[in-house]
Design a protein around this motif. Structure first.
Motif, PDB file in Angstrom:
ATOM      1  N   LEU A 286       0.810  -1.211   0.000  1.00 44.27           N
ATOM      2  CA  LEU A 286       0.000   0.000   0.000  1.00 44.27           C
ATOM      3  C   LEU A 286       0.847   1.266   0.000  1.00 44.27           C
ATOM      4  CD1 LEU A 286      -2.492  -1.317   2.680  1.00 44.27           C
ATOM      5  CD2 LEU A 286      -3.076  -0.897   0.307  1.00 44.27           C
ATOM      6  N   GLN A 287       2.094   1.161  -0.465  1.00 46.99           N
ATOM      7  CA  GLN A 287       2.948   2.340  -0.497  1.00 46.99           C
ATOM      8  C   GLN A 287       2.360   3.404  -1.439  1.00 46.99           C
ATOM      9  OE1 GLN A 287       3.935  -0.749  -0.960  1.00 46.99           O
ATOM     10  NE2 GLN A 287       5.784  -1.226   0.208  1.00 46.99           N
ATOM     11  N   GLY A 288       2.158   4.579  -0.900  1.00 50.37           N
ATOM     12  CA  GLY A 288       1.641   5.676  -1.709  1.00 50.37           C
ATOM     13  C   GLY A 288       0.164   5.575  -2.001  1.00 50.37           C
ATOM     14  N   THR A 289      -0.512   4.629  -1.379  1.00 52.25           N
ATOM     15  CA  THR A 289      -1.961   4.489  -1.583  1.00 52.25           C
ATOM     16  C   THR A 289      -2.702   5.586  -0.835  1.00 52.25           C
ATOM     17  OG1 THR A 289      -1.740   2.093  -1.797  1.00 52.25           O
ATOM     18  CG2 THR A 289      -3.943   2.939  -1.366  1.00 52.25           C
ATOM     19  N   SER A 290      -3.657   6.224  -1.501  1.00 51.15           N
ATOM     20  CA  SER A 290      -4.442   7.286  -0.867  1.00 51.15           C
ATOM     21  C   SER A 290      -5.719   6.701  -0.287  1.00 51.15           C
ATOM     22  CB  SER A 290      -4.789   8.378  -1.882  1.00 51.15           C
ATOM     23  OG  SER A 290      -5.605   9.365  -1.278  1.00 51.15           O
ATOM     24  N   LEU A 291      -5.842   6.860   1.058  1.00 52.96           N
ATOM     25  CA  LEU A 291      -7.038   6.382   1.761  1.00 52.96           C
ATOM     26  C   LEU A 291      -7.828   7.553   2.331  1.00 52.96           C
ATOM     27  CD1 LEU A 291      -5.358   3.399   3.659  1.00 52.96           C
ATOM     28  CD2 LEU A 291      -6.857   3.227   1.676  1.00 52.96           C
ATOM     29  N   TYR A 292      -7.641   8.730   1.760  1.00 56.19           N
ATOM     30  CA  TYR A 292      -8.278   9.923   2.278  1.00 56.19           C
ATOM     31  C   TYR A 292      -9.802   9.777   2.245  1.00 56.19           C
ATOM     32  CZ  TYR A 292      -9.546  14.873   2.719  1.00 56.19           C
ATOM     33  OH  TYR A 292     -10.101  16.066   3.121  1.00 56.19           O
ATOM     34  N   LYS A 293     -10.391   9.980   3.402  1.00 62.52           N
ATOM     35  CA  LYS A 293     -11.845   9.888   3.581  1.00 62.52           C
ATOM     36  C   LYS A 293     -12.404   8.508   3.225  1.00 62.52           C
ATOM     37  CE  LYS A 293     -13.109  14.768   3.226  1.00 62.52           C
ATOM     38  NZ  LYS A 293     -13.992  15.759   2.558  1.00 62.52           N
ATOM     39  N   ALA A 294     -11.555   7.479   3.268  1.00 61.12           N
ATOM     40  CA  ALA A 294     -12.065   6.120   3.050  1.00 61.12           C
ATOM     41  C   ALA A 294     -13.007   5.750   4.186  1.00 61.12           C
ATOM     42  CB  ALA A 294     -10.918   5.139   2.956  1.00 61.12           C
ATOM     43  N   ILE A 295     -14.014   4.975   3.867  1.00 55.25           N
ATOM     44  CA  ILE A 295     -15.056   4.622   4.838  1.00 55.25           C
ATOM     45  C   ILE A 295     -14.761   3.258   5.461  1.00 55.25           C
ATOM     46  CG2 ILE A 295     -17.540   4.251   5.141  1.00 55.25           C
ATOM     47  CD1 ILE A 295     -17.934   5.944   2.579  1.00 55.25           C
ATOM     48  N   ASN A 296     -15.025   3.127   6.757  1.00 50.84           N
ATOM     49  CA  ASN A 296     -14.866   1.866   7.487  1.00 50.84           C
ATOM     50  C   ASN A 296     -13.438   1.327   7.418  1.00 50.84           C
ATOM     51  OD1 ASN A 296     -17.650   1.631   8.307  1.00 50.84           O
ATOM     52  ND2 ASN A 296     -18.148   0.982   6.208  1.00 50.84           N
ATOM     53  N   VAL A 297     -12.468   2.239   7.463  1.00 48.68           N
ATOM     54  CA  VAL A 297     -11.061   1.828   7.446  1.00 48.68           C
ATOM     55  C   VAL A 297     -10.753   0.909   8.622  1.00 48.68           C
ATOM     56  CG1 VAL A 297      -8.675   2.657   7.572  1.00 48.68           C
ATOM     57  CG2 VAL A 297     -10.371   3.914   6.244  1.00 48.68           C
ATOM     58  N   GLN A 298     -11.383   1.192   9.766  1.00 46.47           N
ATOM     59  CA  GLN A 298     -11.129   0.387  10.957  1.00 46.47           C
ATOM     60  C   GLN A 298     -11.604  -1.048  10.818  1.00 46.47           C
ATOM     61  OE1 GLN A 298     -13.269   2.793  10.622  1.00 46.47           O
ATOM     62  NE2 GLN A 298     -15.289   2.142  11.383  1.00 46.47           N
ATOM     63  N   ARG A 299     -12.459  -1.289   9.854  1.00 44.24           N
ATOM     64  CA  ARG A 299     -12.972  -2.655   9.631  1.00 44.24           C
ATOM     65  C   ARG A 299     -12.136  -3.421   8.627  1.00 44.24           C
ATOM     66  NH1 ARG A 299     -18.594  -3.175  10.641  1.00 44.24           N
ATOM     67  NH2 ARG A 299     -18.324  -5.316   9.876  1.00 44.24           N
ATOM     68  N   ALA A 300     -11.188  -2.740   7.975  1.00 41.93           N
ATOM     69  CA  ALA A 300     -10.359  -3.409   6.962  1.00 41.93           C
ATOM     70  C   ALA A 300      -9.386  -4.377   7.632  1.00 41.93           C
ATOM     71  CB  ALA A 300      -9.606  -2.375   6.154  1.00 41.93           C
ATOM     72  N   LYS A 301      -9.205  -5.528   7.002  1.00 38.79           N
ATOM     73  CA  LYS A 301      -8.315  -6.562   7.558  1.00 38.79           C
ATOM     74  C   LYS A 301      -6.938  -6.433   6.935  1.00 38.79           C
ATOM     75  CE  LYS A 301     -12.313  -9.649   7.782  1.00 38.79           C
ATOM     76  NZ  LYS A 301     -12.931 -10.882   7.217  1.00 38.79           N
ATOM     77  N   GLY A 302      -5.904  -6.471   7.802  1.00 41.90           N
ATOM     78  CA  GLY A 302      -4.539  -6.436   7.293  1.00 41.90           C
ATOM     79  C   GLY A 302      -4.027  -5.052   7.010  1.00 41.90           C
ATOM     80  N   LEU A 303      -4.789  -4.025   7.340  1.00 45.19           N
ATOM     81  CA  LEU A 303      -4.373  -2.652   7.102  1.00 45.19           C
ATOM     82  C   LEU A 303      -3.687  -2.131   8.361  1.00 45.19           C
ATOM     83  CD1 LEU A 303      -4.381  -0.216   5.173  1.00 45.19           C
ATOM     84  CD2 LEU A 303      -6.564   0.451   6.191  1.00 45.19           C
ATOM     85  N   LYS A 304      -2.390  -1.804   8.240  1.00 46.06           N
ATOM     86  CA  LYS A 304      -1.642  -1.298   9.396  1.00 46.06           C
ATOM     87  C   LYS A 304      -2.047   0.147   9.620  1.00 46.06           C
ATOM     88  CE  LYS A 304       2.353  -4.278   8.519  1.00 46.06           C
ATOM     89  NZ  LYS A 304       3.821  -4.316   8.247  1.00 46.06           N
ATOM     90  N   ARG A 305      -2.361   0.419  10.857  1.00 53.06           N
ATOM     91  CA  ARG A 305      -2.834   1.758  11.219  1.00 53.06           C
ATOM     92  C   ARG A 305      -1.740   2.488  11.989  1.00 53.06           C
ATOM     93  NH1 ARG A 305      -6.575  -2.030  11.566  1.00 53.06           N
ATOM     94  NH2 ARG A 305      -8.537  -1.768  10.447  1.00 53.06           N
TER      95      ARG A 305
END
Length: 305
Positions: A286-305
């Motif tokens: 996910l290098q350089g991936t834009s998640l700006y205003k993405a919805i339900n990010v906290q529910r995503a699996k495997g996404l380092k916060r």
């Protein structure tokens, strides 16, 4: 008395003879007037070209010159052979007649001929033909545009060892649900607004493809190449995209609920405002991936916060 009667009788006889002589010496007109009969056949001489038609055909358009000419209100002279002479170029007059008969003439590709015919149609005041000839030509058919039926035939004829080649094809707005595009070349293809629900798109080349507003629910995109693909507002719920290349892809406002994106390449992808509820991103880059205003990010699996 008798001498007077004889003189009067002689004078009358002389006048009668003189009158008869005057009528006989009057020149005879070579032209006769034509009396139009509804449904009657008429012979036209248009600039030396002879045509046979009917009054009803000539008067097919109520506002034309012919309707006025053969209305019976005006005297029409005929030639010695019975024809009505019209002092115009008769080269293209057959097109005029065929239009009056059928409201159709074959396409005219020669611009000079078309211009000449427009001039003649204006002279005869056949405005429907003027409009027809002046209308812009219909757009040329897109050789890359396929119908659902054509595509199904092509897919049925393809072989797994030789996947279908549809680079730059226009497949927009089609219902392609459940079809197999496994390994297909769909680079630069336009699939905007199409339904690809339950489709097998595994190992397909979708680089730079237009997939805006596509329904990709439950589809299989595993090992596919979607670099720079346009997936704005697409529906990818429950889709499988394992080890898929989404580098620099546009996924703005896409629906990714419950999608499986394990080990996928998402570097530089735009996931702004996308719904990431329960998406599986384990092992994804996910290098350089834009998640700006993405919805339900906290529910995503495997996404380092």
């Amino acid at each position: 008395m008798n001498d007077g009667n004889q003189t009067s009788s002689s004078t009358s006889s002389s006048k009668s003879t003189t009158t008869t002589s005057t009528i006989t010496d009057t020149p005879i007109n070579d032209h006769t007037e034509y009396q139009p009969r509804k449904g009657g056949v008429i012979k036209l001489n248009v600039g030396g070209h002879l045509f046979f038609t009917s009054i009803s055909t000539l008067c097919a358009e109520s506002n034309s010159m012919f309707s006025a000419m053969f209305s019976g209100r005006f005297p029409i002279q005929t030639e010695e052979d019975g024809s009505v002479f019209i002092d115009r170029d008769g080269t293209h007059f057959l097109h005029i007649l065929n239009w009056l008969r059928n409201k159709y003439i074959p396409p005219i590709n020669d611009d000079i001929v078309k211009e000449c015919l427009i001039i003649e149609a204006k002279y005869y005041q056949i405005l429907s033909l003027v409009d027809h000839l002046s209308a812009p030509p219909p757009p040329s058919p897109n050789p890359n545009k396929f119908s659902q039926k054509e595509l199904i035939v092509m897919l049925n004829q393809s072989h797994p060892s030789h996947p279908i080649q549809l680079a730059s094809a226009d497949l927009s707005g089609l219902d392609l649900s459940g079809l197999s595009f496994r390994g297909a070349n769909l680079r630069f293809a336009n699939l905007e607004g199409s339904s690809l629900k339950y489709c097998d798109l595994s190992s397909a080349n979708l680089q730079d493809a237009n997939l805006k507003r596509c329904d990709l629910r439950y589809s299989d995109l595993s090992h596919g190449d979607l670099q720079r693909a346009q997936l704005q507002n697409s529906q990818l719920q429950y889709s499988t995209a394992i080890s898929c290349n989404f580098s620099d892809a546009e996924l703005l406002e896409s629906s990714l609920q419950n999608a499986d994106f394990q080990n996928s390449q998402l570097s530089g992808a735009n996931l702004q405002c996308a719904n990431l509820q329960d998406i599986n991103l384990n092992g994804s880059k996910l290098q350089g991936t834009s998640l700006y205003k993405a919805i339900n990010v906290q529910r995503a699996k495997g996404l380092k916060r």
